[in-house]
Write a protein that holds these residues in place. Structure first.
Motif, PDB file in Angstrom:
ATOM      1  N   GLY A 132       0.012   3.180  -1.794  1.00  0.00           N
ATOM      2  CA  GLY A 132       0.937   4.056  -1.145  1.00  0.00           C
ATOM      3  C   GLY A 132       0.455   5.337  -0.947  1.00  0.00           C
ATOM      4  N   GLY A 133       1.312   6.386  -0.399  1.00  0.00           N
ATOM      5  CA  GLY A 133       0.981   7.566  -0.108  1.00  0.00           C
ATOM      6  C   GLY A 133       0.002   7.656   1.026  1.00  0.00           C
ATOM      7  N   VAL A 134       0.416   6.856   2.050  1.00  0.00           N
ATOM      8  CA  VAL A 134      -0.380   6.922   3.532  1.00  0.00           C
ATOM      9  C   VAL A 134       0.518   6.661   4.574  1.00  0.00           C
ATOM     10  N   VAL A 135       0.348   7.110   5.623  1.00  0.00           N
ATOM     11  CA  VAL A 135       0.886   6.878   6.943  1.00  0.00           C
ATOM     12  C   VAL A 135       0.160   5.896   7.623  1.00  0.00           C
ATOM     13  N   MET A 136       0.777   4.763   8.134  1.00  0.00           N
ATOM     14  CA  MET A 136      -0.046   3.787   8.937  1.00  0.00           C
ATOM     15  C   MET A 136       0.733   3.480  10.178  1.00  0.00           C
ATOM     16  N   GLU A 137      -0.045   3.875  11.214  1.00  0.00           N
ATOM     17  CA  GLU A 137       0.620   3.329  12.524  1.00  0.00           C
ATOM     18  C   GLU A 137       0.014   2.403  13.359  1.00  0.00           C
ATOM     19  N   GLY A 138       0.631   1.694  14.015  1.00  0.00           N
ATOM     20  CA  GLY A 138       0.304   0.625  14.923  1.00  0.00           C
ATOM     21  C   GLY A 138       1.114  -0.178  15.643  1.00  0.00           C
ATOM     22  N   ARG A 139       1.062  -1.576  15.839  1.00  0.00           N
ATOM     23  CA  ARG A 139       2.108  -2.304  16.482  1.00  0.00           C
ATOM     24  C   ARG A 139       2.751  -3.267  15.533  1.00  0.00           C
ATOM     25  N   ASP A 140       2.251  -3.537  14.389  1.00  0.00           N
ATOM     26  CA  ASP A 140       2.956  -4.630  13.438  1.00  0.00           C
ATOM     27  C   ASP A 140       2.827  -4.241  12.115  1.00  0.00           C
ATOM     28  N   ILE A 141       2.914  -2.870  11.701  1.00  0.00           N
ATOM     29  CA  ILE A 141       2.847  -2.441  10.452  1.00  0.00           C
ATOM     30  C   ILE A 141       3.913  -2.629   9.670  1.00  0.00           C
ATOM     31  N   GLY A 142       5.302  -2.391  10.080  1.00  0.00           N
ATOM     32  CA  GLY A 142       6.564  -2.720   9.146  1.00  0.00           C
ATOM     33  C   GLY A 142       6.961  -4.029   9.351  1.00  0.00           C
TER      34      GLY A 142
END
Length: 241
Positions: A132-142
């Motif tokens: 945790g404590g991260v920001v993840m960006e992409g197309r299928d992260i969630g």
């Protein structure tokens, strides 16, 4: 795509998942939220670009999954946060600028449709963000990487708006023999949208519990402010800055 095993210990800080199509502003938003809340910005798109660049450099067929998979055991991709953004290291070499070129962007989109390549990449991404404590960006992260993310934002915008934004982003920094045109960027954007939304493995779509944020008619400041509100609602009171 396999479902990630349950995290054995509750995360002390959230995983913030930002998904959406190309040109929606995910990278800008992720970098801002990471700085604002003191989290790490793990730019997953850069990881696909790095592998795509290695495939180009190795003269591999981007449509041959077997060839691409053969690269993975000998590939190390690292993201090093800096004040200006992530440094992307491919096998220890800084490729931060090269992976933003149009040929690598197109190659990353083609490479990312392969299911077993995505499985390998998702494993790398989960390992980076599990605490945790991260920001993840992409197309299928969630939907695929962290379906248990505490915060899920799906950032979208009209395709024409996204294409124009992307062209303005790449135009000042082009060092290719034949600079790309805005029309070419728009065409590639639409082709990429089609590949991302219709691929068999982890197609681009909002997670059922994601908060949808359409930035078509929003200013950057409005997008950042609304996103900060979303994140604050999921932080413990002591961390609610």
């Amino acid at each position: 795509m396999t479902t990630p095993p349950p995290n054995p210990t509750p995360r002390q800080q959230p995983v913030i998942a930002i998904d959406g199509p190309a040109g929606a502003g995910k990278s800008t938003l992720a970098a801002h939220l990471a700085r604002r809340f003191g989290f790490l910005n793990l730019e997953t798109g850069a990881m696909y670009r790095a592998l795509a660049y290695k495939a180009i450099d190795s003269d591999l067929d981007l449509d041959d999954e077997v060839q691409l998979l053969a690269l993975t055991p000998h590939t190390t991709i690292a993201l090093e946060p800096t004040r200006e953004g992530n440094r992307v290291l491919l096998d220890g070499r800084d490729v931060s600028r090269r992976i933003r070129d149009a040929d690598v962007t197109a190659a990353a989109s083609r490479l990312s449709v392969h299911p077993r390549v995505r499985v390998w990449m998702v494993a790398q991404q989960r390992a980076l963000g599990i605490q945790g404590g991260v920001v993840m960006e992409g197309r299928d992260i969630g939907t695929a990487v962290f379906p248990d993310a505490e915060v899920k934002i799906f950032l979208d915008a009209d395709p024409n708006v996204r294409g124009t934004r992307r062209f303005r982003q790449v135009a000042p920094d082009q060092h290719e023999v034949a600079p790309v045109t805005e029309a070419a960027v728009l065409a590639e954007m639409r082709a990429r949208d089609d590949r991302d939304r219709n691929r068999a493995e982890s197609p681009l779509k909002p997670a059922p519990d994601a908060i949808l944020l359409d930035s078509t008619s929003m200013s950057l400041d409005e997008v950042l402010a609304r996103s900060e509100e979303i994140v604050r609602a999921h932080l413990p009171p002591t961390e609610n800055i």
